[in-house]
Write a protein that holds these residues in place. Sequence first.
Motif, short mmCIF file in Angstrom:
data_model
loop_
_atom_site.label_atom_id
_atom_site.label_comp_id
_atom_site.label_asym_id
_atom_site.label_seq_id
_atom_site.Cartn_x
_atom_site.Cartn_y
_atom_site.Cartn_z
N ARG A 69 69.64 28.26 11.35
CA ARG A 69 69.69 29.12 10.09
C ARG A 69 69.17 28.17 8.94
NH1 ARG A 69 75.32 31.52 7.82
NH2 ARG A 69 75.98 29.30 7.74
N GLU B 105 73.26 31.73 3.74
CA GLU B 105 73.73 32.87 4.30
C GLU B 105 72.98 34.16 3.93
OE1 GLU B 105 77.62 33.20 3.28
OE2 GLU B 105 78.28 31.17 4.62
N PHE C 175 71.40 35.92 7.04
CA PHE C 175 71.09 34.72 8.00
C PHE C 175 72.23 34.63 8.75
CE2 PHE C 175 68.31 34.50 4.28
CZ PHE C 175 67.16 34.22 4.77
N SER D 81 74.01 32.69 12.23
CA SER D 81 73.61 31.69 13.32
C SER D 81 74.29 32.23 14.59
CB SER D 81 74.58 30.29 13.34
OG SER D 81 74.15 29.65 12.00
N THR E 251 68.83 31.96 14.89
CA THR E 251 69.34 32.39 13.77
C THR E 251 69.09 34.12 13.92
OG1 THR E 251 68.82 30.69 12.58
CG2 THR E 251 69.08 32.62 11.26
N ILE F 46 68.01 37.21 11.55
CA ILE F 46 67.89 37.53 10.15
C ILE F 46 67.77 39.06 10.26
CG2 ILE F 46 65.23 37.37 10.56
CD1 ILE F 46 65.32 36.49 7.65
#
Length: 168
Positions: free
Chosen positions: A29, A91, A113, A115, A120, A122
């Motif tokens: 991330r 984030e 974003f 984890s 990651t 998105i």
Amino acid sequence: MAEARQETRAESATADRETVVSRVIDAPRELVFEAFTHVRHLSQWWGPDGFTTTTRAFEFREGGAWDFVMHAPDGTDYQEWITWTEIAPPERIVLLHGESRDDPNAFESTLAFASQGTATQIVMRTVFPTKQLRDQAVEEYHAIEGGQQTLSNLAAYVTEIAQKEEGR
């Protein structure tokens, strides 16, 4: 529980004005987030397939701006302007995107974003000022396909960086 209900009402109020594009990227991330923070990164992946970007000014901070031109494969230039309105590393990024600083048709995009182990997710949620502007972006400018291609380009770029860093 009341907060969740309130958010659902707010989301439904903008549903006819928004697009949502997401992708899981095989990179941490922090690295995916960092790809938005420096123009040297953005210029390597920003935009749909075949587009290139020329930056005129770039300042990644809340209230800062990115003034750039996107060059289409057919030679058409698109003047673009992004103002970063919220940055919460690693984030969330919220931005206002238009053709110029005072574009009345500018739209707001929120990039989240998350984890997922070593990967990651998105999510790019874009809200347009009107349903008509959203429909025009989707139909004439292929905003959803362009967003998917842009996230694909981001994924290829950061995955390559992550692999190089693992090999060190």
